[in-house]
Write a protein that holds these residues in place. Sequence first.
Motif, PDB file in Angstrom:
ATOM      1  N   ALA A 241       0.839  -1.198   0.000  1.00 35.85           N
ATOM      2  CA  ALA A 241       0.000   0.000   0.000  1.00 35.85           C
ATOM      3  C   ALA A 241       0.877   1.253   0.000  1.00 35.85           C
ATOM      4  O   ALA A 241       0.610   2.209  -0.745  1.00 35.85           O
ATOM      5  CB  ALA A 241      -0.928  -0.003   1.211  1.00 35.85           C
ATOM      6  N   ALA A 242       1.923   1.266   0.820  1.00 32.50           N
ATOM      7  CA  ALA A 242       2.821   2.421   0.886  1.00 32.50           C
ATOM      8  C   ALA A 242       3.487   2.677  -0.455  1.00 32.50           C
ATOM      9  O   ALA A 242       3.740   3.827  -0.831  1.00 32.50           O
ATOM     10  CB  ALA A 242       3.878   2.199   1.970  1.00 32.50           C
ATOM     11  N   HIS A 243       3.747   1.609  -1.186  1.00 31.55           N
ATOM     12  CA  HIS A 243       4.398   1.711  -2.508  1.00 31.55           C
ATOM     13  C   HIS A 243       3.520   2.462  -3.509  1.00 31.55           C
ATOM     14  O   HIS A 243       4.015   2.986  -4.497  1.00 31.55           O
ATOM     15  CB  HIS A 243       4.717   0.301  -3.007  1.00 31.55           C
ATOM     16  N   LYS A 244       2.226   2.530  -3.244  1.00 27.29           N
ATOM     17  CA  LYS A 244       1.290   3.201  -4.148  1.00 27.29           C
ATOM     18  C   LYS A 244       1.097   4.681  -3.804  1.00 27.29           C
ATOM     19  O   LYS A 244       0.362   5.390  -4.493  1.00 27.29           O
ATOM     20  CB  LYS A 244      -0.063   2.484  -4.117  1.00 27.29           C
ATOM     21  N   ALA A 245       1.735   5.148  -2.751  1.00 25.26           N
ATOM     22  CA  ALA A 245       1.570   6.548  -2.330  1.00 25.26           C
ATOM     23  C   ALA A 245       2.107   7.497  -3.402  1.00 25.26           C
ATOM     24  O   ALA A 245       3.129   7.220  -4.032  1.00 25.26           O
ATOM     25  CB  ALA A 245       2.289   6.784  -1.008  1.00 25.26           C
TER      26      ALA A 245
ATOM     27  N   PHE B 107       8.972  10.582  -8.298  1.00 30.28           N
ATOM     28  CA  PHE B 107      10.386  10.247  -8.097  1.00 30.28           C
ATOM     29  C   PHE B 107      10.568   9.131  -7.072  1.00 30.28           C
ATOM     30  O   PHE B 107      11.611   8.514  -7.015  1.00 30.28           O
ATOM     31  CB  PHE B 107      11.176  11.483  -7.658  1.00 30.28           C
ATOM     32  N   GLN B 108       9.588   8.922  -6.214  1.00 30.03           N
ATOM     33  CA  GLN B 108       9.606   7.852  -5.216  1.00 30.03           C
ATOM     34  C   GLN B 108      10.895   7.858  -4.371  1.00 30.03           C
ATOM     35  O   GLN B 108      11.620   6.868  -4.309  1.00 30.03           O
ATOM     36  CB  GLN B 108       9.397   6.490  -5.891  1.00 30.03           C
ATOM     37  N   PRO B 109      11.157   8.970  -3.674  1.00 25.56           N
ATOM     38  CA  PRO B 109      12.378   9.071  -2.880  1.00 25.56           C
ATOM     39  C   PRO B 109      12.283   8.377  -1.513  1.00 25.56           C
ATOM     40  O   PRO B 109      13.243   8.382  -0.752  1.00 25.56           O
ATOM     41  CB  PRO B 109      12.537  10.577  -2.686  1.00 25.56           C
TER      42      PRO B 109
END
Length: 172
Positions: free
Chosen positions: A32-36, A42-44
């Motif tokens: 779920a956090a990966h979809k934030a 950039f997914q830092p």
Amino acid sequence: MDFEKLITERYSVRSFKQEHLPKEVTDKIIAAAHKAPTGCNFQPQRILVLNTDESIEKLKGCTKCHFNAPTAMLVCHNKDESWKRVYDGALSSPVDATIVATYIMLAAQNEGVGTCWVMHFNPKAMCEAFNIPENIEPTALIVMGYPADDAKPLDLHYKFRDINETVFYDEF
């Protein structure tokens, strides 16, 4: 779970059963956090999952606000991979990490896992204890586990400022 029910029932848990979370549960929370959303995608975010007796003991050396949780996730951000606002140079990565932390707490609640957001920790001690590189900055510690049978929200949980003090339309 219904979203309204989820956000209404979630509270900061400070009393936990002493069992580490199963990997299947932490994997769901991480998914779920990966979809934030993050600035320019950039997914830092970098998430350190602490789910062993050894890592929790190290954590206790970095904060007094561990609440004897059996599991924790340290949400960090990579300053070198952040979107930067051109007007003032502000980095999106601390905000991105905060959004990720919120997703973690909501996903955990959906799995029956209690959480407490902790900002009272020593970032330098955390970096030393867990070999966190210099470009990775700890942002939020989410301690978690199954709530103890006597866990309950603090009285402050039910106190809200009047919405008209916090929300404005068109101008302040």
